[in-house]
Design a protein around this motif. Structure first.
Motif, PDB file in Angstrom:
ATOM      1  N   THR A  21     -45.465 -42.841 -60.788  1.00  0.00           N
ATOM      2  CA  THR A  21     -46.455 -43.929 -60.774  1.00  0.00           C
ATOM      3  C   THR A  21     -47.768 -43.450 -61.379  1.00  0.00           C
ATOM      4  N   SER A  37     -38.698 -35.081 -66.089  1.00  0.00           N
ATOM      5  CA  SER A  37     -37.335 -34.533 -66.200  1.00  0.00           C
ATOM      6  C   SER A  37     -36.287 -35.525 -65.693  1.00  0.00           C
ATOM      7  N   ARG A  42     -31.875 -39.407 -66.847  1.00  0.00           N
ATOM      8  CA  ARG A  42     -31.321 -40.774 -66.762  1.00  0.00           C
ATOM      9  C   ARG A  42     -31.094 -41.351 -68.164  1.00  0.00           C
ATOM     10  N   LEU A  63     -28.743 -33.107 -55.554  1.00  0.00           N
ATOM     11  CA  LEU A  63     -28.949 -31.681 -55.839  1.00  0.00           C
ATOM     12  C   LEU A  63     -29.699 -31.503 -57.158  1.00  0.00           C
ATOM     13  N   ARG A  94     -39.337 -27.268 -60.885  1.00  0.00           N
ATOM     14  CA  ARG A  94     -38.915 -27.568 -59.509  1.00  0.00           C
ATOM     15  C   ARG A  94     -38.339 -26.355 -58.812  1.00  0.00           C
ATOM     16  N   ARG A 133     -38.117 -48.771 -53.325  1.00  0.00           N
ATOM     17  CA  ARG A 133     -38.435 -48.654 -54.761  1.00  0.00           C
ATOM     18  C   ARG A 133     -37.417 -49.375 -55.655  1.00  0.00           C
ATOM     19  N   TYR A 143     -41.598 -49.781 -59.273  1.00  0.00           N
ATOM     20  CA  TYR A 143     -42.219 -50.873 -58.503  1.00  0.00           C
ATOM     21  C   TYR A 143     -41.845 -50.648 -57.047  1.00  0.00           C
ATOM     22  N   ASN A 144     -42.511 -51.371 -56.127  1.00  0.00           N
ATOM     23  CA  ASN A 144     -42.035 -51.314 -54.741  1.00  0.00           C
ATOM     24  C   ASN A 144     -42.287 -52.636 -54.047  1.00  0.00           C
ATOM     25  N   ARG A 177     -32.319 -35.043 -50.960  1.00  0.00           N
ATOM     26  CA  ARG A 177     -33.307 -34.661 -51.978  1.00  0.00           C
ATOM     27  C   ARG A 177     -34.549 -34.051 -51.325  1.00  0.00           C
TER      28      ARG A 177
HETATM   29  P1  AP5 Z   1     -36.722 -37.468 -60.358  1.00  0.00           P
HETATM   30  O1  AP5 Z   1     -36.418 -38.682 -61.113  1.00  0.00           O
HETATM   31  O2  AP5 Z   1     -37.753 -36.526 -60.876  1.00  0.00           O
HETATM   32  O3  AP5 Z   1     -37.047 -37.919 -58.899  1.00  0.00           O
HETATM   33  P2  AP5 Z   1     -37.995 -37.259 -57.786  1.00  0.00           P
HETATM   34  O4  AP5 Z   1     -38.770 -36.045 -58.064  1.00  0.00           O
HETATM   35  O5  AP5 Z   1     -37.058 -37.141 -56.671  1.00  0.00           O
HETATM   36  O6  AP5 Z   1     -39.146 -38.177 -57.728  1.00  0.00           O
HETATM   37  P3  AP5 Z   1     -39.096 -39.691 -57.604  1.00  0.00           P
HETATM   38  O7  AP5 Z   1     -38.933 -40.308 -58.954  1.00  0.00           O
HETATM   39  O8  AP5 Z   1     -38.086 -40.055 -56.560  1.00  0.00           O
HETATM   40  O9  AP5 Z   1     -40.526 -39.977 -56.976  1.00  0.00           O
HETATM   41  P4  AP5 Z   1     -41.967 -40.013 -57.603  1.00  0.00           P
HETATM   42  O10 AP5 Z   1     -42.783 -38.919 -56.996  1.00  0.00           O
HETATM   43  O11 AP5 Z   1     -41.957 -40.107 -59.092  1.00  0.00           O
HETATM   44  O12 AP5 Z   1     -42.449 -41.369 -56.964  1.00  0.00           O
HETATM   45  P5  AP5 Z   1     -42.710 -42.815 -57.630  1.00  0.00           P
HETATM   46  O13 AP5 Z   1     -43.956 -42.774 -58.431  1.00  0.00           O
HETATM   47  O14 AP5 Z   1     -41.480 -43.364 -58.256  1.00  0.00           O
HETATM   48  O15 AP5 Z   1     -35.405 -36.603 -60.145  1.00  0.00           O
HETATM   49  C1  AP5 Z   1     -34.166 -37.192 -59.816  1.00  0.00           C
HETATM   50  C2  AP5 Z   1     -33.077 -36.119 -59.851  1.00  0.00           C
HETATM   51  O16 AP5 Z   1     -33.002 -35.546 -61.170  1.00  0.00           O
HETATM   52  C3  AP5 Z   1     -33.299 -34.924 -58.931  1.00  0.00           C
HETATM   53  O17 AP5 Z   1     -32.851 -35.199 -57.614  1.00  0.00           O
HETATM   54  C4  AP5 Z   1     -32.463 -33.868 -59.641  1.00  0.00           C
HETATM   55  O18 AP5 Z   1     -31.077 -34.052 -59.400  1.00  0.00           O
HETATM   56  C5  AP5 Z   1     -32.705 -34.155 -61.112  1.00  0.00           C
HETATM   57  N1  AP5 Z   1     -33.868 -33.413 -61.617  1.00  0.00           N
HETATM   58  C6  AP5 Z   1     -35.040 -33.928 -62.062  1.00  0.00           C
HETATM   59  N2  AP5 Z   1     -35.878 -32.945 -62.425  1.00  0.00           N
HETATM   60  C7  AP5 Z   1     -35.233 -31.771 -62.221  1.00  0.00           C
HETATM   61  C8  AP5 Z   1     -35.585 -30.402 -62.394  1.00  0.00           C
HETATM   62  N3  AP5 Z   1     -36.796 -30.041 -62.839  1.00  0.00           N
HETATM   63  N4  AP5 Z   1     -34.659 -29.471 -62.053  1.00  0.00           N
HETATM   64  C9  AP5 Z   1     -33.447 -29.825 -61.631  1.00  0.00           C
HETATM   65  N5  AP5 Z   1     -33.034 -31.090 -61.413  1.00  0.00           N
HETATM   66  C10 AP5 Z   1     -33.931 -32.062 -61.714  1.00  0.00           C
HETATM   67  O19 AP5 Z   1     -43.034 -43.625 -56.277  1.00  0.00           O
HETATM   68  C11 AP5 Z   1     -42.034 -43.876 -55.322  1.00  0.00           C
HETATM   69  C12 AP5 Z   1     -42.226 -45.286 -54.756  1.00  0.00           C
HETATM   70  O20 AP5 Z   1     -43.437 -45.312 -54.003  1.00  0.00           O
HETATM   71  C13 AP5 Z   1     -42.370 -46.366 -55.841  1.00  0.00           C
HETATM   72  O21 AP5 Z   1     -41.751 -47.538 -55.394  1.00  0.00           O
HETATM   73  C14 AP5 Z   1     -43.898 -46.555 -55.957  1.00  0.00           C
HETATM   74  O22 AP5 Z   1     -44.247 -47.879 -56.361  1.00  0.00           O
HETATM   75  C15 AP5 Z   1     -44.351 -46.262 -54.528  1.00  0.00           C
HETATM   76  N6  AP5 Z   1     -45.683 -45.656 -54.466  1.00  0.00           N
HETATM   77  C16 AP5 Z   1     -46.169 -44.683 -55.300  1.00  0.00           C
HETATM   78  N7  AP5 Z   1     -47.412 -44.322 -54.917  1.00  0.00           N
HETATM   79  C17 AP5 Z   1     -47.706 -45.070 -53.825  1.00  0.00           C
HETATM   80  C18 AP5 Z   1     -48.859 -45.150 -52.970  1.00  0.00           C
HETATM   81  N8  AP5 Z   1     -49.934 -44.387 -53.176  1.00  0.00           N
HETATM   82  N9  AP5 Z   1     -48.810 -46.018 -51.936  1.00  0.00           N
HETATM   83  C19 AP5 Z   1     -47.707 -46.791 -51.717  1.00  0.00           C
HETATM   84  N10 AP5 Z   1     -46.599 -46.777 -52.494  1.00  0.00           N
HETATM   85  C20 AP5 Z   1     -46.600 -45.911 -53.541  1.00  0.00           C
END
Ligand code: AP5
Length: 224
Positions: A21, A37, A42, A63, A94, A133, A143-144, A177
């Motif tokens: 975000t 990443s 994806r 994982l 990571r 999300r 989005y959320n 995760r």
């Molecule tokens: P990845 O896609 O990177 O997912 P993640 O790190 O698990 O992070 P997310 O995308 O789940 O969360 P985010 O911090 O970006 O939050 P967001 O802004 O969407 O990784 C997925 C997978 O890929 C991993 O499990 C792994 O398998 C693999 N992978 C990726 N990178 C890797 C690496 N380096 N090494 C190895 N494997 C790797 O926000 C979440 C929600 O909350 C949204 O709906 C948003 O609207 C809401 N929100 C955000 N901020 C706020 C706020 N301040 N208040 C209220 N709601 C909020």
């Protein structure tokens, strides 16, 4: 170490902390290349590539994709022409191995990481955010259902793409995760603290307020 006017920033935080975000907003504001990443994996899955299939087999279990594969993909990406003004890394590194590989690659180019912004959010809030999300299948904008609803239900505000729930946001996989994050990614907090690069940001605030805190932290670091 000289970054020749370029900025190299890492957004660190648990799944659901708000990295994606905030990264979209900051990258746009500062003209940095947003390199996520998870988004790259994806995209590979959507294109049906071998890398995408390898990544899928790990991602669906919550994982991490092996370091060797991940490092190769990111180190290839950070030399693309759109990285000329700098990069904003989201979801990478990571593991300690990934962090060391990144440091080595940047050092070889006479560059280095300027700042690591650690977005900290409580566990209950993380699980709530992941389960609420929706993301765009096309541009991956998040989005959320509480704070950031799309203007048209089921459609992305930016590109009109279809919104969907990520399979790895199901509660059981999301919990896995988070376990993986605490075991494999938390050591990076100490690594970057010791390097004098880590700044902690309260990610429990509203989206806009977190964004302002992040921009302010970058401003302090680069003296603006
Ligand atoms: P990845 O896609 O990177 O997912 P993640 O790190 O698990 O992070 P997310 O995308 O789940 O969360 P985010 O911090 O970006 O939050 P967001 O802004 O969407 O990784 C997925 C997978 O890929 C991993 O499990 C792994 O398998 C693999 N992978 C990726 N990178 C890797 C690496 N380096 N090494 C190895 N494997 C790797 O926000 C979440 C929600 O909350 C949204 O709906 C948003 O609207 C809401 N929100 C955000 N901020 C706020 C706020 N301040 N208040 C209220 N709601 C909020």
């Amino acid at each position: 170490m000289s970054n020749e006017g370029q900025l190299h920033v890492i957004l660190l935080g648990a799944p659901g902390a708000g990295k994606g975000t905030q990264a979209v907003l900051i990258a746009q504001r500062l003209g940095l290349a947003h390199i996520a990443s998870g988004d790259l994996f994806r995209q590979e899955q959507n294109s049906g590539s071998e890398l995408g299939e390898i990544a899928r087999s790990y991602m669906e279990k919550g994982l991490l994709v092996p370091d060797e594969v991940t490092v190769k993909m990111i180190l290839g990406r950070i030399t693309d022409p759109d990285c000329a003004k700098g990069i904003l890394l989201d979801g990478f590194p990571r593991t300690l191995e990934q962090a060391k590989a990144l440091d080595q690659a940047l050092t070889e180019q006479g560059k280095g990481i300027d700042l690591v912004l650690y977005i900290k959010v409580s566990n209950e809030e993380l699980l709530m955010r992941l389960s609420g999300r929706w993301i765009c299948r096309n541009c991956q904008a998040p989005y959320n259902v509480v704070e950031l609803l799309p203007k048209v239900s089921g459609k992305c505000d930016h590109c009109g793409g279809e919104l969907y729930q990520r399979p790895d946001d199901k509660e059981e996989t999301a919990r896995k995760r988070l376990d993986v994050y605490f075991a494999q990614t938390m050591p990076l907090i100490e690594y970057y603290t010791e390097a004098g690069k880590l700044v902690e940001i309260d990610g429990g605030k509203a989206i806009e307020a977190v964004g302002e805190d992040l921009i302010a932290a970058i401003g302090v670091r680069i003296g603006r």
